[in-house]
Design a protein around this motif. Structure first.
Motif, PDB file in Angstrom:
ATOM      1  N   ALA A   1       0.821  -1.200   0.000  1.00 16.35           N
ATOM      2  CA  ALA A   1       0.000   0.000   0.000  1.00 16.35           C
ATOM      3  C   ALA A   1       0.857   1.252   0.000  1.00 16.35           C
ATOM      4  CB  ALA A   1      -0.933  -0.008   1.218  1.00 16.35           C
ATOM      5  N   ARG A   2       1.940   1.223   0.748  1.00 19.28           N
ATOM      6  CA  ARG A   2       2.846   2.383   0.780  1.00 19.28           C
ATOM      7  C   ARG A   2       3.486   2.631  -0.583  1.00 19.28           C
ATOM      8  NH1 ARG A   2       6.111   1.433   6.520  1.00 19.28           N
ATOM      9  NH2 ARG A   2       4.385   2.068   7.894  1.00 19.28           N
ATOM     10  N   SER A   3       3.815   1.537  -1.272  1.00 16.64           N
ATOM     11  CA  SER A   3       4.457   1.707  -2.580  1.00 16.64           C
ATOM     12  C   SER A   3       3.491   2.299  -3.604  1.00 16.64           C
ATOM     13  CB  SER A   3       4.968   0.352  -3.081  1.00 16.64           C
ATOM     14  OG  SER A   3       3.900  -0.545  -3.317  1.00 16.64           O
ATOM     15  N   VAL A   4       2.188   2.019  -3.422  1.00 17.88           N
ATOM     16  CA  VAL A   4       1.190   2.567  -4.347  1.00 17.88           C
ATOM     17  C   VAL A   4       0.951   4.042  -4.045  1.00 17.88           C
ATOM     18  CG1 VAL A   4      -1.243   2.454  -5.025  1.00 17.88           C
ATOM     19  CG2 VAL A   4       0.066   0.350  -4.710  1.00 17.88           C
ATOM     20  N   ILE A   5       0.866   4.346  -2.747  1.00 18.82           N
ATOM     21  CA  ILE A   5       0.649   5.733  -2.338  1.00 18.82           C
ATOM     22  C   ILE A   5       1.888   6.578  -2.594  1.00 18.82           C
ATOM     23  CG2 ILE A   5       0.127   7.241  -0.398  1.00 18.82           C
ATOM     24  CD1 ILE A   5      -1.399   4.921   0.881  1.00 18.82           C
TER      25      ILE A   5
END
Length: 222
Positions: A218-222
């Motif tokens: 999720a962090r990599s997408v955000i």
């Protein structure tokens, strides 16, 4: 070169000795069947062929350059670990219910728990070892960020093969030794007594790793 190789193997051994999904999988199977535990250990070693191959060939840089590829691996790994956690919870619940029903001695209870814990085929245990190790994409980053810098620069191809082969062999020996040691009669009897608890702890660990992978994705997408 030998000094660098020993350093790499030492770091890998330290990583293997740290409790994780691979260790819990081998321990869980070893408490029931030595052959299945060894099969899982060989599966883990086989999966390391992929990670070491990616690192030695420089393909790990591709995963870091194209985050979408790593994201897909993280999502698949998280899904597999979540499935394993669910299966372990079901096994633990069934064992506790059976133990509550049977009150006729420790040996009988342990045997009942063993019967409830349906073992996969040897091929299935091998596959579990492969998938459990491959489900953690941090392995390739570990090799790329820690192991790769130690390797000699400008070395011929066979040096990379030597390093990769040594790591895979070390993994096979370590996890197979763990399987053989844990599956001895004395240790196995004690593990059988704590069988449902082992399943529950393994489920908690698998869930934690699955959630960590999802958070990182999720962090990599955000």
């Amino acid at each position: 070169m030998l000094g660098s190789l020993f350093s790499v193997l030492g770091l890998c051994l330290a990583g293997m000795a740290t409790p994780g999904p691979d260790t819990f999988l081998v321990l869980r199977l070893a408490s029931r069947s030595r052959a299945h535990a060894v099969a899982a250990a060989l599966g883990i070693a086989s999966a390391l062929i992929v990670w070491t191959g990616l690192s030695v060939s420089g393909a790990a840089i591709v995963l870091r350059t194209y985050p979408s590829t790593l994201l897909a691996i993280q999502l698949l790994g998280s899904a597999w670990l979540a499935y394993m956690a669910y299966s372990l919870v079901q096994a633990a619940r069934a064992a506790w219910r059976e133990r509550a029903r049977r009150k006729d001695g420790d040996g009988q209870e342990a045997q009942g728990w063993t019967d409830l814990a349906t073992l996969p085929t040897l091929r299935g245990a091998y596959g579990q070892g492969v998938l459990t190790n491959l489900s953690n994409p941090k392995a390739v980053l570990f090799f790329a960020a820690i192991i790769a810098p130690i390797m000699p620069l400008g070395s011929p191809w066979w040096v990379g093969v030597l390093y990769a082969g040594s790591i895979v062999a070390l993994s096979a020996v370590f996890f197979s030794s763990l399987a053989l040691g844990v599956s001895t009669q004395v240790v196995r009897r004690r593990l059988l007594a704590a069988g449902p608890l082992i399943d529950a702890c393994a489920a908690a660990l698998f869930t934690a790793v699955a959630v960590a992978l999802l958070v990182e994705a999720a962090r990599s997408v955000i």
